[in-house]
Write a protein that holds these residues in place. Sequence first.
Motif, PDB file in Angstrom:
ATOM      1  N   GLU A 195      -5.478  -3.347 -10.849  1.00  0.00           N
ATOM      2  CA  GLU A 195      -4.355  -2.508 -10.435  1.00  0.00           C
ATOM      3  C   GLU A 195      -4.624  -1.877  -9.072  1.00  0.00           C
ATOM      4  OE1 GLU A 195      -2.573  -1.062 -14.780  1.00  0.00           O
ATOM      5  OE2 GLU A 195      -4.107   0.115 -13.752  1.00  0.00           O
ATOM      6  N   LEU A 224       2.761   2.117 -11.617  1.00  0.00           N
ATOM      7  CA  LEU A 224       1.925   1.100 -12.262  1.00  0.00           C
ATOM      8  C   LEU A 224       1.399   1.578 -13.610  1.00  0.00           C
ATOM      9  CD1 LEU A 224      -0.180  -0.344  -9.291  1.00  0.00           C
ATOM     10  CD2 LEU A 224       1.585  -1.515 -10.604  1.00  0.00           C
ATOM     11  N   ASN A 236       1.185  -6.796 -11.263  1.00  0.00           N
ATOM     12  CA  ASN A 236       1.213  -5.547 -10.497  1.00  0.00           C
ATOM     13  C   ASN A 236       2.054  -5.673  -9.222  1.00  0.00           C
ATOM     14  OD1 ASN A 236      -0.506  -4.417 -12.408  1.00  0.00           O
ATOM     15  ND2 ASN A 236      -2.348  -5.013 -11.289  1.00  0.00           N
TER      16      ASN A 236
END
Length: 556
Positions: A72, A102, A460
């Motif tokens: 991430e 996220l 992502n």
Amino acid sequence: MPPKARQNSRNLAEQEARLLLAISALENQEICNIREAARVYNIPRTTLQRRLNGYTSRLETRANNYKMTQNEEESLVQWILSLIRRGAPPRPSYIREMANILLAERGTTPIQSVGENWVSNFIKRHDEVKTHYSRRYDYRRAKCEDPKAIKEWFNRVQITIMQYGIVQEDIYNFDETGFAMGLVATARVVTRANYYGKTPLVQPGNREWVTSIECINSTGWALPPCIIFKGKVHIEGWYQDPKLPRDWRIEISPNGWTTDEIGLRWLQKHFIPTTISRTTGKYRLLILDGHGSHLTPQFDQICSKNNIIPICMPAHSSHLLQPLDVGCFSPLKRAYGSLVETQMRLGINHIDKFDFLEAFPEARKSAFKAETIQNSFAGAGLVPLDPDRVLSQLNIQLKTPTPPPSLSTNSAPRTPYTARQLEKQASTVKKLLRARTQSPSSSLETRLDKLIKGHELHFNELVLAREEIRDLRASNKKQLQKRKRSTRQLAITDGLTIQEGSEQFQRENEVHEAQNTIPIDPGLSAVEPRVRAPPRCSDCHNLGHRRLQCPNRVPN
């Protein structure tokens, strides 16, 4: 790092090296027993057993207290770098907002969020990004920083030089630069230790504009300048300073800027006589920008008669392609501002034209050195001709990259659609792999980890792209609403409140509609249709018949 922590890190690194040697010895069957390998290489048996079972090293394992996973954070870094390439570096608050998005996409409850200091710690962990103060950058200038246009410019310069046989000694660059007479330069100063903020520096503040036309040669020498003062008449005192070089030229204009006439006089009476005796070849190359005073037919005609080849740079690219802008004008203004600051410290609170003529020669002498001029041509990629010197500085792309393709909606129900679902699927696959294979190869697990990482990065990126598209759609909607607003004008010089302005425009619209509306009187009868006029004879000129039906016509 403290000495104790440094020693612990060194011990862990040494143990990791021995572990790798033990694993290699077991795989090559140099040692057949795990207990014997642990004894030979002086490592814990349980540690070696866990490593053979697929556990990773503590040095490679991410700490448990991080809010975001390594993939991430890597996706976030790539998103930041893409914004930087487009000339829109994000603020820390924007990065924190994207990080929270996220985390929210994981689908966990409660929804996690990063703290106020998370962005600063995130930047410290990644060497690819760093905080800097932004600088304003004109969109038109950035738009012209197209590698294709820059390459075409250098190709045009090379073709011109080869076509006319121009030598390096006959390459010139000229341009104008302006000064506000009484402004000092921003500089680093020494102040008291307990002072916070930027230290104020008193300056005369006279903002009267003066322009200097400068021209430099690629071999490292500069032509005498042409100074343009704001005014209508020349002052005798301007020409009485004994320190002022006699070959300098002074012009006047209503606003202190250059004009077409001044540009022509500079070319005829200044540039041509000064350079003709120092010309090596037949032609001289004059590099200039696209200013209006450089593009007149008279200017081009004079250049043609005197074997001068003028060549214009692409618009809004002089900061990259013009030697004067690359290396000369900035030190010139800095040196002049320093001299104005010196005058201020001596108690001179107003800088006039006489003070300018006294300070400018000294500032120009320190800025227009032979080495500086030669480096300016080299920095612009002209002498020697080196386009890569400029192309390497182009790092902004004013276009939005194509977002990653969306996932298909016809996939199987167990297909992961989020990073969290992908993590669960990856964990299940690894367990099945260990269950069906007693000792899975490390290369197989490595390949599987790479595939999982690639998919997670794409997930992502998709989240970040969706958020960016949402913002772009909202901005586009606002632009559409702005275009629908009326641009009608109201001829009133006094100020109005929002309510008063709305009512006034409403009355204007009602009057306009009333004037465009034509009232219909119900008492008026309908308009009768037109009736064709009777024919007229061309012989007797009477109405009601034609020539062939005329009764007075004489038969043949």
